[in-house]
Design an enzyme around this catalytic site. Structure first.
Site, PDB file in Angstrom:
ATOM      1  N   GLY A 104     -46.401 -32.368 -39.387  1.00  0.00           N
ATOM      2  CA  GLY A 104     -45.677 -31.198 -38.112  1.00  0.00           C
ATOM      3  C   GLY A 104     -44.342 -30.147 -38.572  1.00  0.00           C
ATOM      4  CE  LYS A 126     -39.741 -22.751 -43.719  1.00  0.00           C
ATOM      5  NZ  LYS A 126     -40.298 -22.279 -45.460  1.00  0.00           N
ATOM      6  NE  ARG A 196     -43.364 -20.334 -42.565  1.00  0.00           N
ATOM      7  CZ  ARG A 196     -43.280 -21.096 -43.361  1.00  0.00           C
ATOM      8  NH1 ARG A 196     -43.473 -21.420 -44.183  1.00  0.00           N
ATOM      9  NH2 ARG A 196     -44.220 -22.421 -41.998  1.00  0.00           N
ATOM     10  NE  ARG A 203     -48.326 -26.012 -42.096  1.00  0.00           N
ATOM     11  CZ  ARG A 203     -47.501 -25.645 -43.191  1.00  0.00           C
ATOM     12  NH1 ARG A 203     -46.448 -26.354 -44.125  1.00  0.00           N
ATOM     13  NH2 ARG A 203     -46.444 -24.594 -42.415  1.00  0.00           N
ATOM     14  CG  ASP A 273     -46.592 -31.944 -46.394  1.00  0.00           C
ATOM     15  OD1 ASP A 273     -46.770 -32.212 -47.007  1.00  0.00           O
ATOM     16  OD2 ASP A 273     -45.614 -31.170 -46.099  1.00  0.00           O
ATOM     17  CG  ASP A 283     -43.800 -24.818 -46.253  1.00  0.00           C
ATOM     18  OD1 ASP A 283     -43.966 -23.914 -45.226  1.00  0.00           O
ATOM     19  OD2 ASP A 283     -44.353 -25.687 -45.753  1.00  0.00           O
TER      20      ASP A 283
HETATM   21  P1  AMP Z   1     -41.415 -29.206 -46.916  1.00  0.00           P
HETATM   22  O1  AMP Z   1     -41.285 -30.770 -47.323  1.00  0.00           O
HETATM   23  O2  AMP Z   1     -39.849 -28.444 -46.990  1.00  0.00           O
HETATM   24  O3  AMP Z   1     -42.198 -28.885 -46.741  1.00  0.00           O
HETATM   25  O4  AMP Z   1     -41.305 -30.682 -45.756  1.00  0.00           O
HETATM   26  C1  AMP Z   1     -41.901 -31.501 -45.102  1.00  0.00           C
HETATM   27  C2  AMP Z   1     -41.613 -32.179 -42.324  1.00  0.00           C
HETATM   28  O5  AMP Z   1     -40.780 -31.969 -43.261  1.00  0.00           O
HETATM   29  C3  AMP Z   1     -42.661 -30.927 -41.909  1.00  0.00           C
HETATM   30  O6  AMP Z   1     -42.885 -31.354 -41.306  1.00  0.00           O
HETATM   31  C4  AMP Z   1     -40.863 -29.761 -42.057  1.00  0.00           C
HETATM   32  O7  AMP Z   1     -41.419 -29.117 -41.319  1.00  0.00           O
HETATM   33  C5  AMP Z   1     -39.882 -30.794 -41.675  1.00  0.00           C
HETATM   34  N1  AMP Z   1     -38.639 -30.629 -42.244  1.00  0.00           N
HETATM   35  C6  AMP Z   1     -37.880 -29.355 -43.278  1.00  0.00           C
HETATM   36  N2  AMP Z   1     -36.797 -28.984 -43.088  1.00  0.00           N
HETATM   37  C7  AMP Z   1     -36.744 -29.571 -41.884  1.00  0.00           C
HETATM   38  C8  AMP Z   1     -35.929 -29.573 -41.082  1.00  0.00           C
HETATM   39  N3  AMP Z   1     -34.379 -28.693 -41.376  1.00  0.00           N
HETATM   40  N4  AMP Z   1     -35.846 -29.613 -39.660  1.00  0.00           N
HETATM   41  C9  AMP Z   1     -36.132 -30.451 -39.221  1.00  0.00           C
HETATM   42  N5  AMP Z   1     -37.657 -30.200 -40.125  1.00  0.00           N
HETATM   43  C10 AMP Z   1     -37.883 -30.279 -41.293  1.00  0.00           C
HETATM   44 MG    MG Z   2     -43.791 -27.475 -45.902  1.00  0.00          MG
END
Ligand code: AMP
Ligand code: MG
Length: 524
Positions: A104, A126, A196, A203, A273, A283
């Site tokens: 999410g 973001k 963004r 997704r 995702d 992303d």
């Molecule tokens: P990513 O691999 O960066 O696409 O992130 C995978 C998941 O981790 C997604 O659900 C993002 O929303 C969550 N996420 C990444 N960084 C953070 C953060 N600093 N705080 C909260 N959720 C995060």
């Molecule tokens: Mg992501």
């Protein structure tokens, strides 16, 4: 007129799909819903660093609007326009090959959608604070990763690669704690927020989470919503509608990945995702630009062991991810065979599109099969470190009357060390150029015309990893001028820009092993 009155707000996602009934902001599993209402965290001292003037126009605003206090408060999350209700989306995903359950929007908060010039745009902050999906993290983003996302998404757009966009880049004024290399050295960094923009941020994972919870009713609602708004060309009904949907997503995904290979973009984290259902690059995390041509290369230090998301593997991963999407859509079709057929066509379609793309890069526009010259080039490029961008850009300077030797001289600026190109390697290159020149002689276009066409697919300027890092280093010192310089440069990546020739160079040696330049962790 107030800025908010200029925005033609028209929310479709929250209107069409079920909301989480829980309204407070604590981490949880969100069932039977596609999103949760949540408000951005107030920032202590927001400051606008950069805005994309074209994106402003796309949503119906002017550059003057961007200088207003209202712009600052809305796009830092400090002000919520009345009658709008920000929300975070619920999705799951396969990360590095494993089902990861609910993920999410952990740090993305959607503000609203606008429709301008018949185009729908969702605007999303973001790094605007915690949501029910933040799991163990803080919902924030740091300046370095926000600069990278803002610049790269706009650069990709101007390169002609389908992508999410970025409207604005702001400092939040708050500090964010990060352990960049995950080695026990956390430090405070400047917090930032990017706005963004995309027609939709849905997704593959939005479908996967509903299928995994056997929530078939909402799954169908989400598919119907997506098709209605973003695939209006699909007119079939019943099962066929969802099969056509998968077919279209497959084709858009192939198209996106062929463009990545064309410009040398490595996404770095192609988890499901991070796969847009609209075939948009989405992303921007530990992505990187290919410098020396290398199929094995990945910028993502979290992926060094298996190199799952390496440059040469991106096409395969696209297919793998489509298998996961097909599984998620299965309950709407209840028949494996037609789904399988759609996936079975992936490889052939990809290879065909890839070959066409490579022919364009090479300036071979007559219709014969040129797979031999392409694969021979791919092999030869691997023998010695050769800059991908410079090689193809300078290849266009070759003329039909060149000798093998004079042809090599025209691309030698792309070799990291010219001394390496001798003996056996030199022979391989001479051999390749001899074959290439042979084919060029059969091309109908003049040298000049061919060069023009090649230059429209082989960019002169890309956001090399060290360039973004230079802009980050300056920004950390409070100097944001380079961000705008790179933004302006990358608006015309195929043009000769004589005042910007200094960016048409190979990666400097200091950047070879520097964190942020050729290696990035997921920390952001
Ligand atoms: P990513 O691999 O960066 O696409 O992130 C995978 C998941 O981790 C997604 O659900 C993002 O929303 C969550 N996420 C990444 N960084 C953070 C953060 N600093 N705080 C909260 N959720 C995060
Ligand atoms: Mg992501």
């Amino acid at each position: 007129m107030m800025l908010k009155n200029k925005l033609n707000i028209d929310n479709s996602f929250t209107k069409s799909l079920p909301a989480d009934k829980v309204l407070d902001n604590h981490r949880r599993q969100v069932v039977d819903a596609c999103f949760s209402y949540v408000e951005p965290k107030k920032t202590s001292n927001p400051k606008l660093i950069h805005v994309s003037n074209e994106m402003l126009q796309e949503i119906g605003l002017t550059e003057e609007d961007a200088t207003s206090e209202e712009f600052l408060t809305i796009f830092s999350g400090n002000q919520i326009i009345e009658n709008t209700h920000p929300y975070a989306m619920c999705y799951g995903g396969h990360q590095f090959g494993q089902w990861a359950g609910q993920l999410g929007d952990g740090r993305a908060i959607n503000l609203f959608e606008v429709v301008h010039n018949k185009q729908r745009w969702a605007l999303q902050l973001k790094g605007a604070g915690e949501t029910p999906y933040s799991r163990s993290a803080d919902g924030l983003a740091v300046l370095r990763s926000s600069i990278r996302e803002h610049l790269c998404s706009e650069a990709m757009h101007y390169l002609g690669v389908s992508t999410t966009r970025s409207l604005s880049l702001m400092l939040s004024g708050d500090k964010v704690l990060r352990d960049i290399m995950y080695n026990g050295n956390p430090a405070y960094e400047k917090g930032a927020i990017v706005c963004r923009v995309a027609p939709s941020f849905i997704r593959f994972g939005n479908f996967e989470i509903l299928a995994s919870r056997e929530n078939h009713e909402t799954l169908q609602l989400l598919a119907d919503y997506t098709i209605k708004h973003f695939y209006p060309e699909i007119l079939s009904e019943g099962k066929q509608k969802y099969l056509d949907f998968l077919t279209e997503v497959r084709d858009r995904t192939i198209n996106m990945i062929v463009h990545w290979q064309r410009v040398g973009f490595v996404h770095g984290v192609m988890n499901t995702d991070n796969m847009s259902i609209l075939g948009l690059t989405i992303d921007y995390g530990p992505y990187g630009w290919l410098e020396g041509f290398d199929y094995e290369w990945t910028p993502n230090t979290t992926d060094t062991q298996h190199r799952r998301y390496r440059f040469g593997n991106q096409p395969y991963i696209g297919m793998w991810n489509l298998y996961k999407l097909a599984n998620a859509l299965y309950p709407l079709i209840n028949e494996a065979e037609p789904l399988q057929n759609i996936l079975d066509e992936y490889e052939e379609l990809y290879l065909k599109a890839y070959e066409q793309m490579m022919k364009n890069k090479l300036g071979l526009f007559s219709s014969e099969n040129h797979s031999e010259i392409i694969s021979q080039l791919e092999k030869t490029l691997q023998f010695t470190e050769t800059d991908y961008t410079i090689f193809f850009r300078n290849l266009a300077n070759i003329i039909k009357d060149d000798s093998q030797e004079s042809a090599i001289q025209k691309v030698e600026f792309a070799f990291y060390t010219l001394e390496e190109v001798k003996d056996d390697i030199k022979d391989q290159w001479l051999n390749w150029f001899s074959n290439y020149l042979e084919i060029l002689k059969t091309e109908k276009l003049s040298d000049e015309k061919r060069k023009q066409k090649m230059n429209s697919v082989n960019p002169k300027y890309v956001l090399r990893n060290y360039m973004a890092q230079l802009a980050i280093d300056d920004a950390n010192k409070g100097d944001y001028q380079l961000i705008d310089e790179l933004y302006q440069l990358l608006k015309n990546p195929y043009d000769e820009q004589s005042n910007h020739e200094k960016w048409f160079v190979k990666r400097p040696e200091w950047a070879r092993h520097k964190i942020g330049c050729s290696m990035l962790s997921c920390s952001s």
